[in-house]
Scaffold this motif. Structure first.
Motif, PDB file in Angstrom:
ATOM      1  N   LEU A  81      48.823  53.342  39.645  1.00 27.50           N
ATOM      2  CA  LEU A  81      48.274  51.981  39.663  1.00 27.50           C
ATOM      3  C   LEU A  81      48.231  51.380  38.268  1.00 27.50           C
ATOM      4  N   SER A  82      47.840  52.167  37.294  1.00 26.21           N
ATOM      5  CA  SER A  82      47.715  51.633  35.931  1.00 26.21           C
ATOM      6  C   SER A  82      49.067  51.381  35.284  1.00 26.21           C
ATOM      7  N   ASN A  83      50.135  52.005  35.780  1.00 30.57           N
ATOM      8  CA  ASN A  83      51.461  51.855  35.170  1.00 30.57           C
ATOM      9  C   ASN A  83      52.440  51.102  36.053  1.00 30.57           C
ATOM     10  N   SER A  84      51.964  50.556  37.168  1.00 30.06           N
ATOM     11  CA  SER A  84      52.861  49.839  38.072  1.00 30.06           C
ATOM     12  C   SER A  84      52.937  48.361  37.694  1.00 30.06           C
ATOM     13  N   PRO A  85      54.119  47.842  37.372  1.00 32.76           N
ATOM     14  CA  PRO A  85      54.229  46.402  37.080  1.00 32.76           C
ATOM     15  C   PRO A  85      53.963  45.545  38.304  1.00 32.76           C
ATOM     16  N   ALA A  86      54.341  46.038  39.490  1.00 36.05           N
ATOM     17  CA  ALA A  86      54.089  45.260  40.710  1.00 36.05           C
ATOM     18  C   ALA A  86      52.596  45.058  40.909  1.00 36.05           C
ATOM     19  N   TYR A  87      51.821  46.095  40.665  1.00 35.19           N
ATOM     20  CA  TYR A  87      50.369  45.985  40.828  1.00 35.19           C
ATOM     21  C   TYR A  87      49.767  45.082  39.753  1.00 35.19           C
ATOM     22  N   GLN A  88      50.257  45.203  38.522  1.00 31.06           N
ATOM     23  CA  GLN A  88      49.743  44.366  37.437  1.00 31.06           C
ATOM     24  C   GLN A  88      50.106  42.895  37.649  1.00 31.06           C
ATOM     25  N   HIS A  89      51.323  42.629  38.122  1.00 36.87           N
ATOM     26  CA  HIS A  89      51.704  41.247  38.449  1.00 36.87           C
ATOM     27  C   HIS A  89      50.809  40.695  39.562  1.00 36.87           C
ATOM     28  N   GLN A  90      50.512  41.531  40.527  1.00 33.45           N
ATOM     29  CA  GLN A  90      49.673  41.078  41.633  1.00 33.45           C
ATOM     30  C   GLN A  90      48.258  40.793  41.158  1.00 33.45           C
ATOM     31  N   LEU A  91      47.753  41.590  40.223  1.00 34.23           N
ATOM     32  CA  LEU A  91      46.435  41.313  39.664  1.00 34.23           C
ATOM     33  C   LEU A  91      46.422  39.977  38.924  1.00 34.23           C
ATOM     34  N   ALA A  92      47.521  39.663  38.221  1.00 34.77           N
ATOM     35  CA  ALA A  92      47.613  38.370  37.538  1.00 34.77           C
ATOM     36  C   ALA A  92      47.610  37.218  38.549  1.00 34.77           C
ATOM     37  N   GLU A  93      48.338  37.381  39.651  1.00 37.77           N
ATOM     38  CA  GLU A  93      48.347  36.353  40.685  1.00 37.77           C
ATOM     39  C   GLU A  93      46.966  36.206  41.320  1.00 37.77           C
ATOM     40  N   LEU A  94      46.270  37.311  41.502  1.00 35.40           N
ATOM     41  CA  LEU A  94      44.932  37.259  42.075  1.00 35.40           C
ATOM     42  C   LEU A  94      43.969  36.542  41.133  1.00 35.40           C
ATOM     43  N   THR A  95      44.059  36.808  39.840  1.00 39.08           N
ATOM     44  CA  THR A  95      43.192  36.136  38.865  1.00 39.08           C
ATOM     45  C   THR A  95      43.446  34.637  38.854  1.00 39.08           C
ATOM     46  N   GLU A  96      44.725  34.246  38.909  1.00 35.51           N
ATOM     47  CA  GLU A  96      45.060  32.820  38.941  1.00 35.51           C
ATOM     48  C   GLU A  96      44.547  32.169  40.227  1.00 35.51           C
ATOM     49  N   ALA A  97      44.638  32.878  41.345  1.00 36.06           N
ATOM     50  CA  ALA A  97      44.141  32.335  42.616  1.00 36.06           C
ATOM     51  C   ALA A  97      42.628  32.138  42.561  1.00 36.06           C
ATOM     52  N   ARG A  98      41.920  33.085  41.969  1.00 36.93           N
ATOM     53  CA  ARG A  98      40.473  32.929  41.819  1.00 36.93           C
ATOM     54  C   ARG A  98      40.130  31.784  40.873  1.00 36.93           C
ATOM     55  N   HIS A  99      40.957  31.585  39.863  1.00 40.03           N
ATOM     56  CA  HIS A  99      40.772  30.452  38.954  1.00 40.03           C
ATOM     57  C   HIS A  99      40.865  29.130  39.714  1.00 40.03           C
ATOM     58  N   GLN A 100      41.905  28.993  40.518  1.00 42.75           N
ATOM     59  CA  GLN A 100      42.091  27.751  41.261  1.00 42.75           C
ATOM     60  C   GLN A 100      40.984  27.555  42.298  1.00 42.75           C
ATOM     61  N   GLU A 101      40.494  28.635  42.886  1.00 42.94           N
ATOM     62  CA  GLU A 101      39.394  28.523  43.842  1.00 42.94           C
ATOM     63  C   GLU A 101      38.126  28.051  43.143  1.00 42.94           C
ATOM     64  N   TYR A 102      37.870  28.572  41.944  1.00 39.36           N
ATOM     65  CA  TYR A 102      36.687  28.159  41.185  1.00 39.36           C
ATOM     66  C   TYR A 102      36.787  26.693  40.770  1.00 39.36           C
ATOM     67  N   LYS A 103      37.975  26.286  40.332  1.00 37.65           N
ATOM     68  CA  LYS A 103      38.167  24.894  39.937  1.00 37.65           C
ATOM     69  C   LYS A 103      37.988  23.957  41.130  1.00 37.65           C
ATOM     70  N   ALA A 104      38.569  24.302  42.275  1.00 37.90           N
ATOM     71  CA  ALA A 104      38.436  23.455  43.467  1.00 37.90           C
ATOM     72  C   ALA A 104      36.986  23.367  43.922  1.00 37.90           C
ATOM     73  N   ARG A 105      36.239  24.455  43.748  1.00 38.05           N
ATOM     74  CA  ARG A 105      34.825  24.421  44.131  1.00 38.05           C
ATOM     75  C   ARG A 105      34.040  23.472  43.226  1.00 38.05           C
ATOM     76  N   LYS A 106      34.354  23.465  41.928  1.00 41.10           N
ATOM     77  CA  LYS A 106      33.682  22.560  40.998  1.00 41.10           C
ATOM     78  C   LYS A 106      34.026  21.103  41.284  1.00 41.10           C
ATOM     79  N   GLU A 107      35.253  20.852  41.747  1.00 37.67           N
ATOM     80  CA  GLU A 107      35.698  19.481  41.978  1.00 37.67           C
ATOM     81  C   GLU A 107      35.219  18.923  43.320  1.00 37.67           C
ATOM     82  N   ARG A 108      34.593  19.735  44.144  1.00 37.13           N
ATOM     83  CA  ARG A 108      34.116  19.253  45.442  1.00 37.13           C
ATOM     84  C   ARG A 108      32.954  18.277  45.305  1.00 37.13           C
ATOM     85  N   GLY A 109      32.098  18.504  44.297  1.00 41.95           N
ATOM     86  CA  GLY A 109      30.913  17.672  44.159  1.00 41.95           C
ATOM     87  C   GLY A 109      31.119  16.538  43.177  1.00 41.95           C
TER      88      GLY A 109
END
Length: 480
Positions: A298-326
């Motif tokens: 897991l620590s040496n897999s690029p596929a897993y590390q790329h997926q973690l980056a995509e997950l972090t970006e998805a959480r970023h966009q979710e947080y931003k959309a939540r702030k923009e709701r109000g």
């Protein structure tokens, strides 16, 4: 007696040349040399290097933009105002206006808060053209010093999220480059051991054909004096044809394996008389547990590390959309000195202090649920990326566990097949001795020969599987 000596001598030559595994003639290529050539010459190695350099440059550009930025902005502008020439109201007069603004600004992203602070200087020159020039045909606006801070959405800090995402992407790119090189090493090892196996298979088939040719010659001599039956002679002839066909198959497989290895190394072709590729005598120990292998994978897999980056970006966009709701609140504060005059020098005299501040409120009173749906979309995508990460983790754990099991089982098979080869060798020698002394028929002898060939083939298959699994495990866990 002569026949007995010939057969025993031939069988001795077979075992001497085939087991233990070795090489003859010129110094063979080593596995380390093949891996080095593959990593130095393969196109995929150059592609991986360029891709990593691209990600590295992108990350360095990202880091550079987080440092103070000094910029000069010059904006020339021309506008023509056309109105009713019969009217002389100020706001309806005909104008041709040429203006130029120049701004020198030093800005810095305020990383803890998510806004941007800036300090700079600005000058604006405006020239008015009318048929009846009056008033102030030329105007200068000078701001020798201005200081400000702006924040598009209070409570939202994009810089922290960007840092997390970019760090994760750089780590993934670094893992990808190392993984690509390990994959090249693995592929080189796979083709190396495939060729090593096919070389030994061809050698074994050639020795079998040589032995059967000799047996056939002896049987024909015996047939002339009616020592062997016609059926026994035909049996040897059939066996000789079968072995000849097996030799052609072995030659084809060996030639294909040579071509595949040469292609990976970007060589035109390896020589047909290439010496037997060496195979390490000592098997490396397998000291990892399944849990350790999964953790390292897991620590040496690029596929897993790329997926973690995509997950972090998805959480970023979710947080931003939540702030923009109000209620969206933006802030821009600007302090400085300013003066207006019709000469450039006078515009820098008698400077007046000014303070500008704006707070922007954006309230979605009726957007038909657009902000809510954007947040739901971002939430669903973040959940999807979370599940994708779990799936990548599961596949990696499965691959690591299966590879470790295959490595351990092939190691056990090697030990077992080594014992089988020794037993088959003893049986083969005894049967050859019995056949030379007329104590068994040709069918018994060829059956012993076939069993020995099967044992040797199984040994080579287990040997190739062990080393292929060994290098695949190295690829997964980044172990040298």
């Amino acid at each position: 007696m002569k026949n007995r000596i010939d057969i025993r001598h031939l069988t001795g030559l077979i075992f001497l040349s085939l087991f233990p595994l070795g090489s003859m003639g010129q110094a063979p290529m080593t596995l380390d040399e093949v891996i080095r050539l593959a990593q130095d010459s393969a196109i995929t190695a150059f592609q991986s290097q360029q891709e990593f350099q691209s990600h590295q440059a992108s990350y360095e550009a990202f880091e550079a933009l987080r440092k103070p930025q000094l910029s000069l902005r010059v904006v020339p502008n021309y506008s023509r105002i056309v109105s009713d020439p019969t009217r002389d109201y100020v706001y309806l007069r005909n104008y041709n206006i040429f203006s130029t603004s120049a701004q020198l600004r030093l800005s810095q992203k305020v990383l803890p808060f998510g806004g941007e602070a800036y300090v700079g200087t600005q000058a604006i020159w405006s020239e008015f053209f009318r048929e009846e020039a009056s008033g102030y045909p030329r105007q200068f606006v000078a701001s020798p010093l201005l200081v400000g801070y702006s924040h598009e959405l209070l409570g939202y800090n994009p810089f922290r999220w960007e840092k997390k995402v970019e760090d994760q992407r750089l780590k993934a790119a670094r893992c990808q480059h190392a993984y690509d090189l390990r994959c090249l090493a693995e592929e080189a090892a796979v083709r190396y051991f495939r060729l090593a196996r096919q070389q030994r298979m061809l050698q074994m088939r050639l020795e079998e054909m040589y032995l059967n040719d000799t047996l056939l010659a002896i049987a024909r001599e015996k047939a002339t004096i009616a020592i062997v039956t016609l059926a026994e002679l035909h049996s040897i002839e059939v066996q000789q044809q079968n072995v000849a066909n097996q030799v052609e198959v072995a030659r084809r497989d060996e030639r294909n394996a040579r071509t595949e290895l040469a292609s990976l190394l970007r060589l035109e072709q390896l020589p047909a008389d290439l010496a037997l590729l060496s195979i390490p005598d000592m098997l490396p120990p397998v000291s990892y547990t399944s849990e350790e292998v999964v953790k390292l994978a897991l620590s040496n897999s690029p596929a897993y590390q790329h997926q973690l980056a995509e997950l972090t970006e998805a959480r970023h966009q979710e947080y931003k959309a939540r702030k923009e709701r109000g209620i969206n609140v933006g802030l821009d504060i600007n302090l400085g000195m300013q003066q207006v005059n019709n000469t450039f020098g006078s515009a820098y005299q008698n400077q007046q202090l000014y303070a500008l501040g704006s707070v922007q409120f954006s309230i979605p009173l009726m957007d038909h649920g657009a902000a809510k749906k954007r947040h739901e979309k971002a939430t669903a995508w973040a959940n999807r990326q979370e599940l994708a990460s779990q799936e990548v983790e599961r596949l990696l754990a499965e691959d690591a566990a299966v590879t470790l099991q295959k490595l351990q089982s092939s190691r056990d098979r090697l030990i077992s097949t080594e014992k089988t080869i020794k037993l088959a060798e003893e049986t083969y020698n005894e049967t050859a001795d019995n056949y030379a002394n007329g104590l068994c028929d040709i069918n018994t002898f060829t059956l012993a020969e076939s069993r020995w060939a099967t044992a040797y083939t199984n040994y080579l298959a287990a040997l190739e599987e062990f080393w292929v699994s060994h290098y695949h495990l190295q690829t997964l866990i980044n172990y040298e």
